[in-house]
Design an enzyme around this catalytic site. Structure first.
Site, short mmCIF file in Angstrom:
data_model
loop_
_atom_site.label_atom_id
_atom_site.label_comp_id
_atom_site.label_asym_id
_atom_site.label_seq_id
_atom_site.Cartn_x
_atom_site.Cartn_y
_atom_site.Cartn_z
N TYR A 111 -32.29 -9.24 -29.06
CA TYR A 111 -31.94 -10.19 -28.00
C TYR A 111 -32.88 -11.38 -28.09
CZ TYR A 111 -31.38 -12.10 -23.28
OH TYR A 111 -31.17 -12.93 -22.21
N ASP B 76 -38.82 -14.24 -33.78
CA ASP B 76 -38.86 -14.28 -32.32
C ASP B 76 -39.96 -13.33 -31.86
OD1 ASP B 76 -38.54 -14.10 -29.63
OD2 ASP B 76 -36.39 -13.68 -29.66
N LYS C 231 -44.00 -14.83 -22.71
CA LYS C 231 -44.58 -13.66 -22.06
C LYS C 231 -46.11 -13.71 -22.01
CE LYS C 231 -40.51 -10.79 -22.92
NZ LYS C 231 -39.96 -10.85 -21.56
#
Length: 423
Positions: free
Chosen positions: A141, A236, A264
């Site tokens: 994702y 990613d 994050k």
């Protein structure tokens, strides 16, 4: 107020009662927990119940919740200004630190989310190469940009189909979806359409279909094929950045991407993302180049302050190594408790990320993840929740440990699991 009444109230004004779908507990059933405060490895809900937290706001809280150094930095920044919409010295400091810690970064653009970072990376790959096709992997994702909300069709080598309403088929058709860890499928698509591929985007360690580690040679094959065919390799690392190693998964596995996305941990729990990489690609971004990207709150001073303070903790000697050891003790302990209970179960970890699976062996692909006993996980999740342990409310999400988790929290978690495995 109870969690139930809060959820009922939220559903009257917020679609599904939540502002991000997984929070709704649809995957596990029941009523979502509404949290009111957090400290270290713990959360407290609206009813005053305390939980040991293994979600960590989905990854950012590597130092633990409300770490004094991070809170102090944000308070000091807020006292100066909430936002400028103009350059600051601190955003340059954060960019310099990111370039120092992640060797593949020569230039960095700060944005406001991981989704925005991956969206920008895709646009950069297309703008730099002049090509259209993007290759991604099933189960990975990368945020909710249209080009990345795709799923595989019936074959292992296939063009994507929309996995969300509102994504035009012609947009999804520009994305090719392969099986994660399939070197054979990767080589086949490059042999067939290498001249049309702008870039390949991958979670170097998958964390959005539960935790799936890269097979030996998989990341190296990605680098080789992208190099041979002039495509842009995008790692990613929104989730893995500073979680699996100080320099990210790319440092741990020795693979140098062309572009990297971060988020994050890099934002310390506030909305912040980053895209960075090779100078000649990054210089295609406006105002230097023709690839447009902009954001009113990009480099927001509060998020930058939280990110800087968090990373200054992460770089301390043995910080990551200590959390990795704690995480290992957690997954090994859970596996031991499952064996005692006679439950088909496996677990694994890397850095401070971990995966739990109700199947005999840890999965290596999306298909194997889907073979796990989802209903058994759901029962385990609720049994742990009742005993004060908050896991991700889905069988398809990785878990996270923080520096605030210690032997006491691990022992309490294993004691809860001892009962939960028999529930």
């Amino acid at each position: 107020m109870t969690n139930k009444t809060l959820f009922e109230r939220a559903q009257r004004v917020i679609p599904g009662g939540v502002n991000s779908p997984v929070r709704a507990f649809r995957a596990v059933g029941g009523t979502p927990v509404f949290f009111e405060r957090a400290l270290g490895p713990h959360l407290w809900d609206a009813e005053g119940k305390r939980y040991i937290d293994y979600v960590g706001s989905w990854g950012p809280m590597i130092a633990g919740h409300t770490h004094p150094a991070v809170v102090s930095a944000v308070q000091a920044s807020a006292a100066r200004a909430l936002s400028f919409g103009a350059p600051t010295q601190q955003e340059t400091q954060l960019a310099e630190l990111l370039c120092q810690l992640v060797p593949s970064l020569e230039r960095v653009r700060l944005v406001s989310s991981g989704t925005e970072a991956t969206m920008t990376a895709i646009r950069l790959a297309r703008g730099f190469t002049g090509r259209k096709l993007i290759v991604k992997f099933e189960g990975c994702y990368h945020g909710h940009a249209d080009a990345l909300l795709v799923k595989a069709g019936s074959g292992a080598l296939t063009f994507g189909n929309p996995s969300s309403a509102g994504v035009p088929e012609e947009t999804a058709a520009q994305t090719v979806v392969l099986d994660y860890n399939s070197i054979e499928a990767l080589r086949a698509i490059f042999q067939k359409q290498g001249k049309d591929i702008a870039g390949v985007i991958v979670e170097p360690v998958a964390g959005n279909m539960n935790l799936v580690l890269p097979a030996e040679g998989f990341l190296q094959a990605l680098r080789e094929e992208c190099t041979n065919h002039g495509a842009v390799l995008i790692l990613d690392e929104v989730m893995t950045g500073f979680r699996v190693a100080l320099g990210g998964a790319q440092a741990r596995y020795g693979v140098k991407p062309d572009l990297t996305t971060l988020g994050k941990v890099a934002g310390g729990g506030l909305p912040l993302g980053a895209v960075g990489g090779r100078r000649e690609i990054m210089d295609q971004l406006a105002p230097l180049g023709p690839v447009y990207q902009a954001g009113t709150l990009s480099g927001n001073p509060l998020a930058v302050a939280a990110g800087l303070a968090t990373l200054q903790l992460v770089v301390q000697p043995r910080f990551i190594e200590r959390i990795e050891a704690t995480t290992r003790s957690l997954v090994e302990g859970l596996a031991a408790e499952a064996r005692k209970a006679g439950v088909a179960f496996s677990s694994q970890s890397i850095g401070s990320m971990f995966g739990l699976y109700f199947r005999a062996a840890a999965p290596r692909s999306f298909a194997e993840v889907m073979q796990a006993d989802k209903e058994r996980f759901n029962r385990f999740f609720h049994a742990m929740l009742e005993r004060g342990v908050y896991l991700a409310p889905s069988a398809y999400e990785a878990g996270f440990v923080s520096a605030a988790h210690g032997a006491e929290e691990i022992d309490d978690t294993l004691a809860a699991a001892r009962e939960a495995f028999r529930a």
